[in-house]
Design a protein around this motif. Structure first.
Motif, PDB file in Angstrom:
ATOM      1  N   TYR A   8       0.835  -1.194   0.000  1.00  0.00           N
ATOM      2  CA  TYR A   8       0.000   0.000   0.000  1.00  0.00           C
ATOM      3  C   TYR A   8       0.873   1.248   0.000  1.00  0.00           C
ATOM      4  O   TYR A   8       1.968   1.255   0.547  1.00  0.00           O
ATOM      5  CB  TYR A   8      -0.956   0.009   1.202  1.00  0.00           C
ATOM      6  CG  TYR A   8      -0.260   0.100   2.531  1.00  0.00           C
ATOM      7  CD1 TYR A   8      -0.124   1.330   3.182  1.00  0.00           C
ATOM      8  CD2 TYR A   8       0.280  -1.032   3.152  1.00  0.00           C
ATOM      9  CE1 TYR A   8       0.518   1.425   4.406  1.00  0.00           C
ATOM     10  CE2 TYR A   8       0.920  -0.947   4.363  1.00  0.00           C
ATOM     11  CZ  TYR A   8       1.049   0.282   4.993  1.00  0.00           C
ATOM     12  OH  TYR A   8       1.689   0.372   6.194  1.00  0.00           O
ATOM     13  N   LYS A  13      -1.670   5.727   4.881  1.00  0.00           N
ATOM     14  CA  LYS A  13      -1.431   5.010   6.142  1.00  0.00           C
ATOM     15  C   LYS A  13      -2.145   5.619   7.343  1.00  0.00           C
ATOM     16  O   LYS A  13      -2.474   4.914   8.284  1.00  0.00           O
ATOM     17  CB  LYS A  13       0.063   4.883   6.422  1.00  0.00           C
ATOM     18  CG  LYS A  13       0.773   6.172   6.740  1.00  0.00           C
ATOM     19  CD  LYS A  13       2.241   5.924   6.964  1.00  0.00           C
ATOM     20  CE  LYS A  13       2.985   7.218   7.173  1.00  0.00           C
ATOM     21  NZ  LYS A  13       4.412   6.982   7.278  1.00  0.00           N
ATOM     22  N   ILE A  18      -4.375  -0.784   8.543  1.00  0.00           N
ATOM     23  CA  ILE A  18      -3.855  -1.912   7.775  1.00  0.00           C
ATOM     24  C   ILE A  18      -3.843  -3.183   8.622  1.00  0.00           C
ATOM     25  O   ILE A  18      -4.070  -4.280   8.108  1.00  0.00           O
ATOM     26  CB  ILE A  18      -2.454  -1.593   7.216  1.00  0.00           C
ATOM     27  CG1 ILE A  18      -2.539  -0.427   6.219  1.00  0.00           C
ATOM     28  CG2 ILE A  18      -1.823  -2.812   6.570  1.00  0.00           C
ATOM     29  CD1 ILE A  18      -3.357  -0.698   4.966  1.00  0.00           C
ATOM     30  N   ALA A  45       2.156  -6.855   5.498  1.00  0.00           N
ATOM     31  CA  ALA A  45       1.914  -5.627   4.749  1.00  0.00           C
ATOM     32  C   ALA A  45       3.238  -4.917   4.514  1.00  0.00           C
ATOM     33  O   ALA A  45       4.126  -4.928   5.363  1.00  0.00           O
ATOM     34  CB  ALA A  45       0.957  -4.720   5.522  1.00  0.00           C
ATOM     35  N   GLU A  47       4.548  -1.190   3.348  1.00  0.00           N
ATOM     36  CA  GLU A  47       4.258   0.206   3.055  1.00  0.00           C
ATOM     37  C   GLU A  47       5.237   0.697   1.989  1.00  0.00           C
ATOM     38  O   GLU A  47       6.452   0.545   2.140  1.00  0.00           O
ATOM     39  CB  GLU A  47       4.410   1.043   4.328  1.00  0.00           C
ATOM     40  CG  GLU A  47       4.116   2.505   4.133  1.00  0.00           C
ATOM     41  CD  GLU A  47       4.352   3.297   5.401  1.00  0.00           C
ATOM     42  OE1 GLU A  47       5.120   4.271   5.350  1.00  0.00           O
ATOM     43  OE2 GLU A  47       3.773   2.934   6.454  1.00  0.00           O
ATOM     44  N   VAL A  63      -3.624   0.014  -3.367  1.00  0.00           N
ATOM     45  CA  VAL A  63      -3.435  -1.137  -2.494  1.00  0.00           C
ATOM     46  C   VAL A  63      -3.474  -2.354  -3.402  1.00  0.00           C
ATOM     47  O   VAL A  63      -4.416  -2.529  -4.175  1.00  0.00           O
ATOM     48  CB  VAL A  63      -4.537  -1.253  -1.420  1.00  0.00           C
ATOM     49  CG1 VAL A  63      -4.322  -2.487  -0.553  1.00  0.00           C
ATOM     50  CG2 VAL A  63      -4.601   0.005  -0.573  1.00  0.00           C
TER      51      VAL A  63
END
Length: 127
Positions: A8, A13, A18, A45, A47, A63
Motif C-alpha cells: 500500500y 497510512k 492496515i 503488509a 508500506e 493497495v
C-alpha cells in the motif's frame, strides 16, 4: 503457504487501519481450513514510499494484494476465496474511495512447483 502480501502507498497510512485489513483477509483463509491449513497462513503488509501512479498529477493511492498458494486447489475454491478477499478489500476501503483517488487490486499467484518449507507450527493444529 498460503501467504497474503498487502502493498500500500504511504499516503493512506493515516486514513486506514492496515492491521485490521490483514486480520480480515487472514480470516478469509482461516475460515477454509480444509483448503488452507491454518498453520501455514502468513499475512504481511509492505508500506511503499517510492511509487508513481498514473500521470503523477494527483495524490493517487493504491493497495495491491497478492495471495500466494501452492498448487492443487480447485478452480472453484480459488475463485470463491479471491472473490471474498476482494469483497473484504473493497469494503475496508469504501470510505476512502468516496474521498480520494484509490486503486485496489488482488492477484492470485499459484506456485507451479513445490516450495521448500520447514517448521513446527502445523503440528499445533493437527488433532
Amino acid at each position: 503457504m498460503p501467504h497474503i502480501i498487502v502493498e500500500y502507498t504511504d499516503n493512506i497510512k493515516n486514513e486506514v487501519n492496515i492491521d485490521v485489513l490483514l486480520e480480515k483477509l487472514h480470516h478469509v483463509l482461516i475460515s477454509r481450513p480444509s483448503i488452507f491449513p491454518i498453520g501455514g497462513i502468513r499475512s504481511r503488509a509492505i508500506e511503499l514510499n517510492q511509487y508513481r501512479i498514473a500521470d503523477g498529477a494527483e495524490d493517487d493511492a493504491f493497495v495491491h494484494v497478492t495471495l500466494k498458494i501452492g498448487n492443487g486447489r480447485s478452480g472453484v475454491d480459488k475463485k470463491a476465496t479471491c472473490e471474498e478477499m476482494f469483497a473484504v478489500l473493497k469494503s475496508h476501503f469504501s470510505h476512502l474511495l468516496e474521498k480520494r483517488y484509490l486503486a485496489l487490486s488482488l492477484e492470485l499467484y499459484e506456485f507451479a512447483f513445490p516450495t521448500y518449507k520447514y517448521g513446527n507450527i502445523h503440528g499445533r493444529f493437527k488433532s
